[in-house]
Each structure stands twice: as structure tokens, then as C-alpha cells.
Design a protein around this motif. Structure first.
Motif, PDB file in Angstrom:
ATOM      1  N   LEU A   1      39.837  39.589 -51.213  1.00 22.10           N
ATOM      2  CA  LEU A   1      39.102  39.442 -49.959  1.00 22.10           C
ATOM      3  C   LEU A   1      37.960  40.454 -49.860  1.00 22.10           C
ATOM      4  CD1 LEU A   1      42.079  38.869 -47.485  1.00 22.10           C
ATOM      5  CD2 LEU A   1      40.505  37.155 -48.407  1.00 22.10           C
ATOM      6  N   GLY A   2      38.196  41.692 -50.242  1.00 15.75           N
ATOM      7  CA  GLY A   2      37.147  42.705 -50.172  1.00 15.75           C
ATOM      8  C   GLY A   2      37.040  43.339 -48.794  1.00 15.75           C
TER       9      GLY A   2
ATOM     10  N   ARG B   1      34.753  43.636 -46.461  1.00 15.35           N
ATOM     11  CA  ARG B   1      34.165  42.954 -45.296  1.00 15.35           C
ATOM     12  C   ARG B   1      35.174  42.039 -44.622  1.00 15.35           C
ATOM     13  NH1 ARG B   1      32.283  41.840 -41.183  1.00 15.35           N
ATOM     14  NH2 ARG B   1      30.201  41.114 -40.643  1.00 15.35           N
ATOM     15  N   LEU B   2      35.972  41.330 -45.404  1.00 14.34           N
ATOM     16  CA  LEU B   2      36.956  40.434 -44.800  1.00 14.34           C
ATOM     17  C   LEU B   2      38.198  41.174 -44.334  1.00 14.34           C
ATOM     18  CD1 LEU B   2      36.770  37.229 -47.020  1.00 14.34           C
ATOM     19  CD2 LEU B   2      35.837  37.599 -44.741  1.00 14.34           C
ATOM     20  N   LEU B   3      38.481  42.319 -44.923  1.00 13.92           N
ATOM     21  CA  LEU B   3      39.639  43.094 -44.467  1.00 13.92           C
ATOM     22  C   LEU B   3      39.468  43.534 -43.015  1.00 13.92           C
ATOM     23  CD1 LEU B   3      40.477  45.310 -47.588  1.00 13.92           C
ATOM     24  CD2 LEU B   3      41.599  43.206 -46.820  1.00 13.92           C
ATOM     25  N   GLU B   4      38.232  43.566 -42.529  1.00 14.17           N
ATOM     26  CA  GLU B   4      37.989  43.913 -41.127  1.00 14.17           C
ATOM     27  C   GLU B   4      38.625  42.913 -40.167  1.00 14.17           C
ATOM     28  OE1 GLU B   4      33.704  46.229 -41.405  1.00 14.17           O
ATOM     29  OE2 GLU B   4      33.701  44.067 -41.154  1.00 14.17           O
ATOM     30  N   LEU B   5      38.915  41.717 -40.642  1.00 13.98           N
ATOM     31  CA  LEU B   5      39.529  40.708 -39.785  1.00 13.98           C
ATOM     32  C   LEU B   5      40.877  41.154 -39.226  1.00 13.98           C
ATOM     33  CD1 LEU B   5      38.772  37.460 -41.823  1.00 13.98           C
ATOM     34  CD2 LEU B   5      37.830  38.049 -39.587  1.00 13.98           C
ATOM     35  N   GLU B   6      41.517  42.110 -39.874  1.00 18.27           N
ATOM     36  CA  GLU B   6      42.818  42.587 -39.388  1.00 18.27           C
ATOM     37  C   GLU B   6      42.738  43.169 -37.987  1.00 18.27           C
ATOM     38  OE1 GLU B   6      45.744  43.907 -42.919  1.00 18.27           O
ATOM     39  OE2 GLU B   6      43.920  45.115 -42.806  1.00 18.27           O
ATOM     40  N   ALA B   7      41.551  43.588 -37.568  1.00 15.68           N
ATOM     41  CA  ALA B   7      41.396  44.190 -36.247  1.00 15.68           C
ATOM     42  C   ALA B   7      41.366  43.151 -35.125  1.00 15.68           C
ATOM     43  CB  ALA B   7      40.109  45.031 -36.207  1.00 15.68           C
TER      44      ALA B   7
ATOM     45  N   LEU C   1      26.134  37.595 -46.977  1.00 10.60           N
ATOM     46  CA  LEU C   1      26.783  37.126 -48.201  1.00 10.60           C
ATOM     47  C   LEU C   1      27.489  38.292 -48.861  1.00 10.60           C
ATOM     48  CD1 LEU C   1      23.829  35.023 -49.695  1.00 10.60           C
ATOM     49  CD2 LEU C   1      25.590  34.285 -48.065  1.00 10.60           C
ATOM     50  N   PHE C   2      28.766  38.130 -49.137  1.00 13.89           N
ATOM     51  CA  PHE C   2      29.537  39.132 -49.865  1.00 13.89           C
ATOM     52  C   PHE C   2      30.412  38.362 -50.849  1.00 13.89           C
ATOM     53  CE2 PHE C   2      30.280  38.682 -45.379  1.00 13.89           C
ATOM     54  CZ  PHE C   2      31.550  38.116 -45.263  1.00 13.89           C
ATOM     55  N   THR C   3      29.793  38.030 -51.960  1.00  9.70           N
ATOM     56  CA  THR C   3      30.331  37.115 -52.963  1.00  9.70           C
ATOM     57  C   THR C   3      31.782  37.449 -53.312  1.00  9.70           C
ATOM     58  OG1 THR C   3      28.106  36.951 -53.871  1.00  9.70           O
ATOM     59  CG2 THR C   3      29.893  36.150 -55.248  1.00  9.70           C
ATOM     60  N   PRO C   4      32.659  36.417 -53.345  1.00  5.49           N
ATOM     61  CA  PRO C   4      32.349  34.994 -53.223  1.00  5.49           C
ATOM     62  C   PRO C   4      32.384  34.474 -51.789  1.00  5.49           C
ATOM     63  CG  PRO C   4      34.651  35.226 -53.783  1.00  5.49           C
ATOM     64  CD  PRO C   4      34.086  36.628 -53.734  1.00  5.49           C
ATOM     65  N   HIS C   5      32.555  35.375 -50.830  1.00  2.69           N
ATOM     66  CA  HIS C   5      32.703  34.959 -49.437  1.00  2.69           C
ATOM     67  C   HIS C   5      31.367  35.071 -48.698  1.00  2.69           C
ATOM     68  CE1 HIS C   5      36.827  35.482 -50.729  1.00  2.69           C
ATOM     69  NE2 HIS C   5      36.618  36.771 -50.904  1.00  2.69           N
TER      70      HIS C   5
END
Length: 432
Positions: free
Chosen positions: A178-179, A181-187, A249-253
Motif C-alpha cells: 500500500l505504501g 500515502r495509503l496507510l494514512e487511511l487508517e486515521a 499519483l503514487f504508483t501503482p495507486h
């Protein structure tokens, strides 16, 4: 200050040239009509990526389970063990290959609660971890090592209440995939939104074309005029201009942020809503619409990672988790997931799931129902266009197509898929 920082600060300029790995020339859609590419894509992308299969709320206690049919890839069981851990395994009996967990129809998904899984063919039983616990007439077998038998395990990890599986033999950990940037979704408080509405539809079109349709807001005045204004000229003016959106863009997401209308002010006590001659009367009566409820639930302050582009009237952030999941977080306190499951080069299944804070009364429930109905109608209008696009592309009458800056995510998404397929092919060639 970098070009991207200047773009964020001023809100002016194009996004596509900011990314060195992207060009601005015509593109090919051969990846959406070639059967050979479809098979390569299935091997390189879907059999080796982390795939979202459901929310943890579907497994509220030990012994609960659900099955997923991954459209030609696998049939899996996802269960919560006695120790609370969520695990997954292939839904295949170690005896003679029968599907173990199903109810009335083996091709349909199921859910439930149990202490053990029992194969309907010969009565072999399995624990919540997929291991064999009972073999019928065990003494009749030859040198059977029961302790080594099980339904084959599938890599399974949770993140922010989202359950993912990976069919590869040795995948990278989910959090690495996930990387940051997506780990921020936990908040984000996903766990507070347990009121669920789901919808699934078969589509006669390549799955990537469906992803494309949700990656840009260039088309709404034409495809969705019924929601905006039947007068196309008025609809064009009502859709925010191209520089109102934000992309990252933060490949691949990848991510897109969208503006939206503010909620209506509170209704005056004793009023029942506008007259029926108003074409938007139903939205005003139920105080809800495509962008969510007007009476926004209190879920606390929104995490700072949302609306990174500082859109003045922010509507939602749409996070694309490669390859086939979109998590759409709305400013009005709800979220939607979109998943796309390819079955053939010109066929896929489209799942839409909406999650809300549980309604406290009938008015809130009706508002949620109207949002769901509007979302499904909006999506189904896209479906007709997706199927028409598939038919047009399949003629190969045109082989080059032109994307605007508003279609940046489409350009990036197809490139990521093609690059993933090419890299897998290169590895196979080297190992072969």
C-alpha cells in the motif's frame, strides 16, 4: 518550489506534464480488447496483487465466515478463528476436490457461523483455520497423514478493517504494497459506518473501461444530464471547471479529489419540503442526494490527509488501490467502495458498496436509501457507455485515442497495468 507544489499553491496549470513517466500523446486501448493481453493481465496482475474481499464487520465474532468467488481465479473461504485472527483458504476439499462451503447453490457466495466446516460429499470436516479435523472412515485409507491435510491457505491480511487476500506464493506484506500515502487511511473512522448497502451488476465490457468511467468528471454533463440539468448547455455550466479537481499519483495507486455542493441549510420547523413541480423536490424533501445527506453525521474532525488539494467546496477523495478497488471518502460522512472483477476480455462484475453511520430514525434511513438509489442510477448510466465503448473499440476502426489532462488517471492506470504485465513477462522469460 517544485512544479507540483506550485500547482497546489495556485490551482493553475496541467497535472500530466508534472509526472515524468507519462507522456501526453495518443494512447492505445488494445489492452482492453485483446484476449491474449487479458490472459497475461490475469497472471501478472490479479494472481499477484493484494485483492480486497470484504470488510471485517462481516466477521463480528469467532466462527463467522463468508465465501468469495474470485471470477475464474479462485473460490475462497474467509473466517475468523477462535483466537480472533482472520484467515483465508481455498474452498477445496483435500479428499476429492469438492467445494466445501456452500449452501443451496455451489456457484453462489455464502456466509454464516459455525464451529467447523463439513464437506457435503463425504463428511470430511475442517476447523476455522482450514485444517482437517475429521476423516470419515479414516481407517480405510492408506498411510493417511491427517495432520498435514487442509484446505490450501491463502495469504490474508487486514488494513483499516479492509480484508485483502493475495494468491501469490510469497507476496510482499500488504502494508508495504500500500505504501505511506495509503496507510494514512487508517486515521479515518471506517468502523463507525456499519450500515451497509450493496449492489452488484454484470457488465459486457472490459473492467478497465469501467475504472476509466469513474476516473474523470469530463463526462457528467452528457452521460448524467438527468441528474444535473436536461439542458446540456446548462449542465455543462453546472459541472465545476477542469482546474477545480486535484490528482495525485503514487504508483501503482492514485487519487482524485472532487468538488461538490454544500449541504442544504436545516429545514424550517413545520415545513414539509418544496412543491413537486421542482425537479429536485425529492432530494430536498429527504434532505439527501448523490453527494450525501444534508444532515451530516458527527464523526469527529476529518483526518488531515483528506482534501490535500485544498478544494474550497470539497466533495470527496477517491483512493484507487491497484488493481481493482476504489475507496471513495465523502465530505458528508459516508464512504463507498467500488470493485471490478474481470471474467473475460469483454465481461466483468461491478460491485458497489455504500457504508453509513447507522440511522437513528426513519428520516435518516430514507435519506440513506435515496443516496444509494442515486448512486446506483448514476453508475448504471455509466454502464451503458462502458458497453458502447467496448463495442466501438472492438472494431479496431480507430487504434489511437486522445486523453485530456482531466483524464490523467486513465492514462496512468492503463500504463501501470501494461507495465505490470510487461515486467512479469520479462521475469518469466529470464527464469525460463
Amino acid at each position: 518550489m517544485t512544479e507540483l507544489q506550485q500547482r497546489l499553491a495556485t490551482g493553475k496549470g496541467k497535472f500530466t506534464p508534472l509526472y515524468e513517466d507519462l507522456d501526453t500523446g495518443p494512447v492505445s486501448y488494445e489492452d482492453s480488447i485483446s484476449p491474449e493481453f487479458f490472459e497475461a493481465e490475469r497472471e501478472a496482475v490479479f494472481k499477484r496483487s493484494w485483492l480486497y474481499v470484504g470488510r471485517s464487520e462481516r466477521l463480528p465474532r469467532p466462527g463467522t465466515f463468508f465465501t468469495r468467488e474470485l471470477k475464474g481465479l479462485a473460490s475462497i473461504v474467509v473466517s475468523r478463528r477462535k483466537d480472533g485472527v482472520v484467515n483465508a483458504f481455498h474452498n477445496v476439499c483435500a479428499h476429492r476436490g469438492n467445494k466445501v462451503v456452500w449452501q443451496e447453490h455451489p456457484q453462489e457466495e455464502s456466509k454464516g457461523s459455525c464451529r467447523e466446516f463439513a464437506c457435503k460429499y463425504h463428511g470430511w470436516r475442517y476447523g476455522l483455520d482450514g485444517r482437517v479435523t475429521h476423516v470419515t472412515n479414516e481407517e480405510e485409507f492408506f498411510g493417511l497423514d491427517k495432520d498435514s491435510l487442509r484446505m490450501p491457505p491463502v495469504h490474508c491480511e487486514e488494513f483499516a478493517g479492509f480484508i485483502f487476500v493475495n494468491l501469490a506464493p510469497d507476496p510482499v506484506p500488504l502494508r508495504t504494497y500500500l505504501g505511506d500515502r495509503l496507510l494514512e487511511l487508517e486515521a479515518y473512522p471506517f468502523g463507525e459506518m456499519t450500515q451497509h448497502y450493496g449492489f452488484s451488476a454484470p457488465i459486457r465490457g472490459n473492467w478497465k473501461l469501467a475504472v476509466d468511467s469513474v476516473c474523470e468528471w469530463y463526462h457528467p454533463p452528457y452521460v448524467h444530464a438527468r441528474f444535473i440539468d436536461k439542458d446540456i448547455a446548462k449542465a455543462e455550466k453546472m459541472v465545476p471547471p477542469p482546474d477545480s479537481y486535484h490528482y495525485d499519483l503514487f504508483t501503482p495507486h492514485m487519487l482524485t479529489s472532487v468538488p461538490g455542493p454544500p449541504p442544504l441549510p436545516p429545514r424550517e420547523p413545520g415545513t414539509a419540503g418544496p412543491a413537486a413541480r421542482d425537479q429536485k423536490w425529492v432530494y430536498r424533501l429527504f434532505r439527501a442526494g448523490l453527494f450525501g445527506p444534508d444532515d451530516v453525521p458527527d464523526i469527529g474532525p476529518l483526518p488531515e490527509f483528506l482534501n490535500a488539494g485544498n478544494i474550497k467546496s470539497w466533495g470527496n477523495d477517491q483512493f484507487w488501490l491497484f488493481p481493482n478497488l476504489s475507496v471513495q471518502i465523502w465530505a458528508r460522512g459516508f464512504y463507498i467502495t467500488y470493485t471490478y472483477w474481470p471474467e473475460a476480455v469483454d465481461k466483468h462484475t461491478y460491485d458497489i458498496d455504500l457504508y453509513f453511520v447507522p440511522p437513528k430514525n426513519a428520516q435518516e434511513r430514507l435519506a440513506q436509501e435515496l443516496i444509494v438509489d442515486s448512486t446506483i442510477e448514476f453508475a448504471m448510466q455509466d454502464v451503458n457507455t462502458i458497453e458502447a465503448t467496448q463495442q466501438g473499440l472492438s472494431t479496431r476502426a480507430n487504434r489511437q485515442f486522445h486523453l485530456s489532462d482531466q483524464e490523467l488517471l486513465i492514462r496512468k492506470f492503463h500504463k501501470t497495468v501494461r507495465d505490470t504485465v510487461a515486467a512479469h513477462g520479462a521475469r518469466d522469460a529470464k527464469e525460463g
